[in-house]
Design a protein around this motif. Structure first.
Motif, PDB file in Angstrom:
ATOM      1  N   GLY A   1       0.817  -1.206   0.000  1.00  0.00           N
ATOM      2  CA  GLY A   1       0.000   0.000   0.000  1.00  0.00           C
ATOM      3  C   GLY A   1       0.849   1.252   0.000  1.00  0.00           C
ATOM      4  N   GLY A   2       1.869   1.274   0.862  1.00  0.00           N
ATOM      5  CA  GLY A   2       2.737   2.447   0.956  1.00  0.00           C
ATOM      6  C   GLY A   2       3.566   2.680  -0.287  1.00  0.00           C
ATOM      7  N   SER A   3       3.906   1.605  -0.986  1.00  0.00           N
ATOM      8  CA  SER A   3       4.744   1.723  -2.183  1.00  0.00           C
ATOM      9  C   SER A   3       3.930   2.054  -3.431  1.00  0.00           C
ATOM     10  CB  SER A   3       5.509   0.414  -2.408  1.00  0.00           C
ATOM     11  OG  SER A   3       6.333   0.103  -1.314  1.00  0.00           O
ATOM     12  N   LEU A   4       2.859   1.297  -3.651  1.00  0.00           N
ATOM     13  CA  LEU A   4       2.123   1.417  -4.901  1.00  0.00           C
ATOM     14  C   LEU A   4       1.283   2.681  -4.996  1.00  0.00           C
ATOM     15  CD1 LEU A   4       1.037  -2.321  -5.334  1.00  0.00           C
ATOM     16  CD2 LEU A   4       2.978  -1.147  -6.379  1.00  0.00           C
TER      17      LEU A   4
ATOM     18  N   VAL B   1      12.174  10.639  -5.858  1.00  0.00           N
ATOM     19  CA  VAL B   1      10.758  10.434  -6.200  1.00  0.00           C
ATOM     20  C   VAL B   1      10.550   8.922  -6.283  1.00  0.00           C
ATOM     21  CG1 VAL B   1       8.908  10.932  -7.837  1.00  0.00           C
ATOM     22  CG2 VAL B   1      10.738  12.616  -7.476  1.00  0.00           C
ATOM     23  N   GLU B   2      10.145   8.312  -5.164  1.00  0.00           N
ATOM     24  CA  GLU B   2      10.091   6.849  -5.065  1.00  0.00           C
ATOM     25  C   GLU B   2       9.189   6.222  -6.127  1.00  0.00           C
ATOM     26  OE1 GLU B   2      11.739   4.644  -3.449  1.00  0.00           O
ATOM     27  OE2 GLU B   2      12.034   5.099  -1.336  1.00  0.00           O
ATOM     28  N   GLY B   3       8.134   6.917  -6.503  1.00  0.00           N
ATOM     29  CA  GLY B   3       7.175   6.344  -7.439  1.00  0.00           C
ATOM     30  C   GLY B   3       7.744   6.062  -8.819  1.00  0.00           C
ATOM     31  N   ILE B   4       8.817   6.749  -9.202  1.00  0.00           N
ATOM     32  CA  ILE B   4       9.415   6.536 -10.519  1.00  0.00           C
ATOM     33  C   ILE B   4       9.938   5.102 -10.637  1.00  0.00           C
ATOM     34  CG2 ILE B   4      11.268   7.218 -12.084  1.00  0.00           C
ATOM     35  CD1 ILE B   4       9.200   9.386 -11.945  1.00  0.00           C
ATOM     36  N   LYS B   5      10.782   4.706  -9.686  1.00  0.00           N
ATOM     37  CA  LYS B   5      11.312   3.340  -9.701  1.00  0.00           C
ATOM     38  C   LYS B   5      10.211   2.319  -9.391  1.00  0.00           C
ATOM     39  CE  LYS B   5      16.145   4.374  -8.518  1.00  0.00           C
ATOM     40  NZ  LYS B   5      16.764   3.731  -9.702  1.00  0.00           N
ATOM     41  N   THR B   6       9.309   2.686  -8.476  1.00  0.00           N
ATOM     42  CA  THR B   6       8.254   1.746  -8.086  1.00  0.00           C
ATOM     43  C   THR B   6       7.317   1.439  -9.246  1.00  0.00           C
ATOM     44  OG1 THR B   6       8.363   2.549  -5.812  1.00  0.00           O
ATOM     45  CG2 THR B   6       6.413   1.296  -6.416  1.00  0.00           C
ATOM     46  N   THR B   7       7.104   2.387 -10.139  1.00  0.00           N
ATOM     47  CA  THR B   7       6.264   2.129 -11.308  1.00  0.00           C
ATOM     48  C   THR B   7       6.808   0.968 -12.127  1.00  0.00           C
ATOM     49  OG1 THR B   7       5.513   4.432 -11.461  1.00  0.00           O
ATOM     50  CG2 THR B   7       5.366   3.102 -13.464  1.00  0.00           C
ATOM     51  N   LYS B   8       8.120   0.932 -12.296  1.00  0.00           N
ATOM     52  CA  LYS B   8       8.739  -0.169 -13.045  1.00  0.00           C
ATOM     53  C   LYS B   8       8.537  -1.496 -12.318  1.00  0.00           C
ATOM     54  CE  LYS B   8      13.063  -1.443 -15.332  1.00  0.00           C
ATOM     55  NZ  LYS B   8      14.477  -1.038 -15.584  1.00  0.00           N
ATOM     56  N   SER B   9       8.762  -1.490 -11.003  1.00  0.00           N
ATOM     57  CA  SER B   9       8.575  -2.719 -10.221  1.00  0.00           C
ATOM     58  C   SER B   9       7.115  -3.169 -10.253  1.00  0.00           C
ATOM     59  CB  SER B   9       9.007  -2.485  -8.768  1.00  0.00           C
ATOM     60  OG  SER B   9      10.387  -2.218  -8.684  1.00  0.00           O
ATOM     61  N   ALA B  10       6.185  -2.218 -10.104  1.00  0.00           N
ATOM     62  CA  ALA B  10       4.759  -2.555 -10.100  1.00  0.00           C
ATOM     63  C   ALA B  10       4.341  -3.147 -11.440  1.00  0.00           C
ATOM     64  CB  ALA B  10       3.927  -1.313  -9.790  1.00  0.00           C
ATOM     65  N   TYR B  11       4.817  -2.571 -12.516  1.00  0.00           N
ATOM     66  CA  TYR B  11       4.497  -3.087 -13.849  1.00  0.00           C
ATOM     67  C   TYR B  11       5.009  -4.514 -14.003  1.00  0.00           C
ATOM     68  CZ  TYR B  11       4.673  -3.600 -18.929  1.00  0.00           C
ATOM     69  OH  TYR B  11       4.529  -4.058 -20.215  1.00  0.00           O
TER      70      TYR B  11
END
Length: 342
Positions: free
Chosen positions: A186-189, A279-289
């Protein structure tokens, strides 16, 4: 108070937590990688790069020595960006004992392994007590004693309750939860969805669009979370919808601000440089995908944001792609059961 606390990371969140804990009377050592920044904070008692105007109490020690920040500490707080956690734990693993508690406050998923921080910790320091602290909590507000609620998750109830007691103050309320993977996801995505909300703002779209992104975004997060073993109820809590709301709507959010700049025409790298912080969401977007592909989960918003960031997709076309997806039931995962009695 006998507990001594080491905070690894001197960004806005690490600094805010150091201030909160020090005001409660704990002895805190905060580690920063940059020696010059350490010297400047020691001299001014202010972290001008991240929390200008907020005084850091004298019982917060500032150091660039990792061993000093972790030796003989009851609690070690991991407040470095998530992509730096593995190297930090590798460095200090010989200095961590089974009586210390690791508290992760980073929000992200490792790109190469698709591991959450708890999975990284289990690999490197398998005997350590571990907890994750997450929820709707802007550092700028916590540092200024604005009322905030947050959640701590651990597989062991006694660890969660110990961390709850350490961090809780009249202005910082801490709940407990056994769902470590759910709280981490939840905190990451939510940072991925916040990028989308920012892009929507940058394009000039309104509240309707943002509400749609947030609502369908929590559906995506929940779908992946369930596949990875999380409890769906966690995503209706502080680390799920709570953190999503605050990150998608506030200008304190780096992810939303980066999204706004991308929506206005900046490239991903230009937006990161303009924000000037992680900006954590930049890298997390790749992981989430990549996780969506691994677990075969539909995550259309994440897929379009990935396309914008990493495949140079046109942001307006991505919105059209989302709006013109195949028709479906709102509760599409449950639609077969619903249709039987509808």
């Amino acid at each position: 108070m006998k507990e001594e606390i080491g905070i690894l990371g001197g960004g806005s969140w690490g600094t805010a937590l150091a201030i909160s804990l020090a005001k409660k009377g704990y002895s805190v050592d905060m580690w920063l990688r940059d020696k010059k920044k350490c010297e400047n904070i020691i001299k001014t008692r202010e972290n001008v790069n991240y929390l200008p105007g907020v005084v850091i109490p004298e019982n917060v020690g500032i150091t660039d020595d990792l061993l000093e920040a972790t030796t003989n500490k009851s609690v070690i707080v991991l407040a470095v960006p998530s992509h730096g956690v593995r190297s930090i734990l590798d460095t200090i693993k010989e200095n961590i004992n089974k009586d210390q508690v690791l508290v992760n406050v980073a929000k992200g998923i490792e790109n190469d392994t698709l591991d959450t921080v708890s999975q990284i910790a289990k690999e490197i320091v398998p005997d350590a007590k571990y907890a994750v602290l997450s929820g709707p909590s802007h550092a700028e507000e916590v540092a200024r004693d604005m009322p905030t609620t947050i959640v701590v998750a651990s597989e062991k109830k006694e660890v969660a309750e110990y961390v709850q007691d350490i961090f809780m103050t009249p202005k910082f309320r801490v709940y407990t939860n056994p769902d470590v993977i759910g709280v981490e996801l939840g905190g990451s995505l939510k940072n991925v969805i916040a990028l989308g909300a920012g892009i929507s703002d940058g394009l000039g779209y309104g509240d309707n669009t943002k509400a749609a992104l947030m609502n369908r975004g929590i559906h995506e997060i929940s779908r992946l979370g369930i596949k990875m073993g999380a409890n769906i109820r966690t995503f209706g809590g502080l680390s799920g919808i709570g953190d999503l709301i605050v990150t998608c709507t506030s200008m304190h959010s780096r992810n939303r601000r980066a999204g706004i700049k991308i929506g206005q025409g900046m490239s991903m790298n230009e937006a990161i440089n303009d924000i000037g912080m992680v900006v954590e969401g930049i890298k997390t977007t790749k992981s989430a995908y990549m996780l969506s592909k691994k677990y075969k989960v539909k995550m259309p918003i994440t897929e379009e944001i990935f396309g914008v960031l990493y495949e140079n997709k046109d942001v307006k076309q991505s919105v059209i792609n989302l709006m013109l997806r195949d028709k479906t039931h709102e509760m599409e995962d449950l639609s077969y059961n619903i249709d039987e009695c509808w």
